[in-house]
Motif scaffolding. Sequence first.
Motif, PDB file in Angstrom:
ATOM      1  N   GLU A   1      45.777  25.649  -5.331  1.00  0.00           N
ATOM      2  CA  GLU A   1      45.676  24.568  -4.349  1.00  0.00           C
ATOM      3  C   GLU A   1      44.605  24.892  -3.311  1.00  0.00           C
ATOM      4  O   GLU A   1      44.528  26.013  -2.812  1.00  0.00           O
ATOM      5  N   CYS A   2      43.771  23.903  -2.984  1.00  0.00           N
ATOM      6  CA  CYS A   2      42.791  24.085  -1.913  1.00  0.00           C
ATOM      7  C   CYS A   2      43.521  23.886  -0.590  1.00  0.00           C
ATOM      8  O   CYS A   2      44.176  22.871  -0.403  1.00  0.00           O
ATOM      9  N   HIS A   3      43.408  24.848   0.298  1.00  0.00           N
ATOM     10  CA  HIS A   3      44.215  24.748   1.507  1.00  0.00           C
ATOM     11  C   HIS A   3      43.641  23.723   2.482  1.00  0.00           C
ATOM     12  O   HIS A   3      44.304  23.297   3.410  1.00  0.00           O
TER      13      HIS A   3
ATOM     14  N   CYS B   1      36.993  28.171  -5.223  1.00  0.00           N
ATOM     15  CA  CYS B   1      35.932  27.227  -4.906  1.00  0.00           C
ATOM     16  C   CYS B   1      36.431  25.835  -5.262  1.00  0.00           C
ATOM     17  O   CYS B   1      36.611  25.506  -6.428  1.00  0.00           O
ATOM     18  N   CYS B   2      36.705  25.021  -4.225  1.00  0.00           N
ATOM     19  CA  CYS B   2      37.326  23.719  -4.446  1.00  0.00           C
ATOM     20  C   CYS B   2      36.361  22.768  -5.144  1.00  0.00           C
ATOM     21  O   CYS B   2      35.217  22.615  -4.721  1.00  0.00           O
ATOM     22  N   GLN B   3      36.833  22.145  -6.213  1.00  0.00           N
ATOM     23  CA  GLN B   3      36.009  21.238  -7.007  1.00  0.00           C
ATOM     24  C   GLN B   3      35.760  19.917  -6.279  1.00  0.00           C
ATOM     25  O   GLN B   3      34.870  19.164  -6.649  1.00  0.00           O
ATOM     26  N   VAL B   4      36.565  19.620  -5.244  1.00  0.00           N
ATOM     27  CA  VAL B   4      36.381  18.353  -4.524  1.00  0.00           C
ATOM     28  C   VAL B   4      35.631  18.571  -3.213  1.00  0.00           C
ATOM     29  O   VAL B   4      34.508  18.110  -3.043  1.00  0.00           O
ATOM     30  N   CYS B   5      36.244  19.326  -2.282  1.00  0.00           N
ATOM     31  CA  CYS B   5      35.641  19.422  -0.945  1.00  0.00           C
ATOM     32  C   CYS B   5      34.684  20.591  -0.813  1.00  0.00           C
ATOM     33  O   CYS B   5      33.971  20.709   0.184  1.00  0.00           O
ATOM     34  N   GLY B   6      34.637  21.481  -1.808  1.00  0.00           N
ATOM     35  CA  GLY B   6      33.661  22.564  -1.783  1.00  0.00           C
ATOM     36  C   GLY B   6      34.075  23.779  -0.969  1.00  0.00           C
ATOM     37  O   GLY B   6      33.303  24.726  -0.833  1.00  0.00           O
TER      38      GLY B   6
HETATM   39 ZN   LIG Z   1      39.335  21.202  -1.230  1.00  0.00          ZN
END
Ligand SMILES: [Zn+2]
Length: 443
Positions: free
Chosen positions: A370-372, A389-394
């Motif tokens: 999970e991206c925090h 490394c978040c695929q959405v927000c980077g």
């Molecule tokens: Zn994210």
Amino acid sequence: MKRKRQKRPGQGEPPRITKAVTHIRLLEVNPGKLAALDALAPVFLALCQQYVTLFCTDERPDKLRAPVFPTPLSERWQRVAIQQAAGIAQSWRANREQAYQDYVDERAEYHEHQADGTLDPKRKEPKWREWDVPTLRRTCIQANANVVVLEPSQDSTFDYWLKISTLDFRKLLLVPVKLADYHREVLKGKTLNSSVTLNKRDNGWWLTLTYDEIIPIQTAPDAPVVGMDVGIANFVTTSTGEHYGTFHGKLRQRQKRDREKRRRKAKLRKCLEKKGVEKLPSTSSHTGQRLARHVRQEINRAVNQCFAKHPDAQFAYEQLSVATMKFKARAMNAYMRASNLGHIPKQIAWNAAKRGIQATSVKSAYSSQECHVCHFVDRKNRPNQQTFCCQVCGYQAHADLNAATNIGQRVGDTELCACKGKKEIKAVLMKRHEAWRQANGWP
Ligand SMILES: [Zn+2]
């Protein structure tokens, strides 16, 4: 001497931990003195086994169940057997349920991979093997004051008398108990619990006494939460960005050497076997046991260092499931390390209770994916073991740091707490991600 268990405090009740004093030998003043106890033990064990089987198969465990099986034991002894059996069955059922839930989660994940074509060809479909009902092998009697009474001795030769009711109606067995100096030191000023445990080993009978200690929580209720992620490269990583302890380096070298040594011994055994040598060198490893003990000590040290570094914080740590442990250990592929990984949360809980530190266990599912920042959950958020490394927000961070931050944020998260299984948890997290998208006008 060893730790015993932690009682979950009720509302507004100070937490108490039960400590055990083990290895008190029952003295046999004259030969045959304990024969009545020897006669009672197999009868008790057989009855206890009957209730264990009943509570694991046909009935829910019930400590107060009315006696149902015929036995020469008195009703008081039967109640002790029922109570002990209910306790065993309760923990067996809880562990089995947890393992079954892990299996369901793992199977669902397997089918997800299969459906989207990302299945590792080497991975096998998880299978469920039904657990066997526990078999009582060792003689252990958890007796209460209705059947075994511990009385301080007036005479200075002994410390206590144990009054044990036997198979023989109205006949009490009186056994003197003499404590070692270190036992006496530990028990000084303590109020003993009235229940005692009797264990029979090859070399005789042993007594375990317990006492409760109340250790009030020192942590302020509004103390900042430090999340703790548990792993192998770093035993503990905190949401404040620090690492404590590692399996790499010296411990890993030792484990490698130990494995090679065992492999050589096994080879030698085979070779000698072929030549018809009768007495073969053992392949069990004392260095292996020493190493495991050493790993536990290192874990203990890491946890203590972490607590000392954050004196005014409260802590959150992962409830490790069998599946997460397997996942975390897969990269290392050694059973021993996996089993010691499970030791870390236990160590955190125990060390915290002992010092009156607030430590809360939270659900660990997807804490590493999970991206925090935006709560997006995906395996691809982890391009390798160390990196998030978040695929959405980077958002980018050390993978353990991101996980520790998530764990810290899960304290008091009632919505996640109510989830059953990984699927529900993922749904909740993805719902939060959608909310984040809307709030931030993300396309
Ligand atoms: Zn994210």
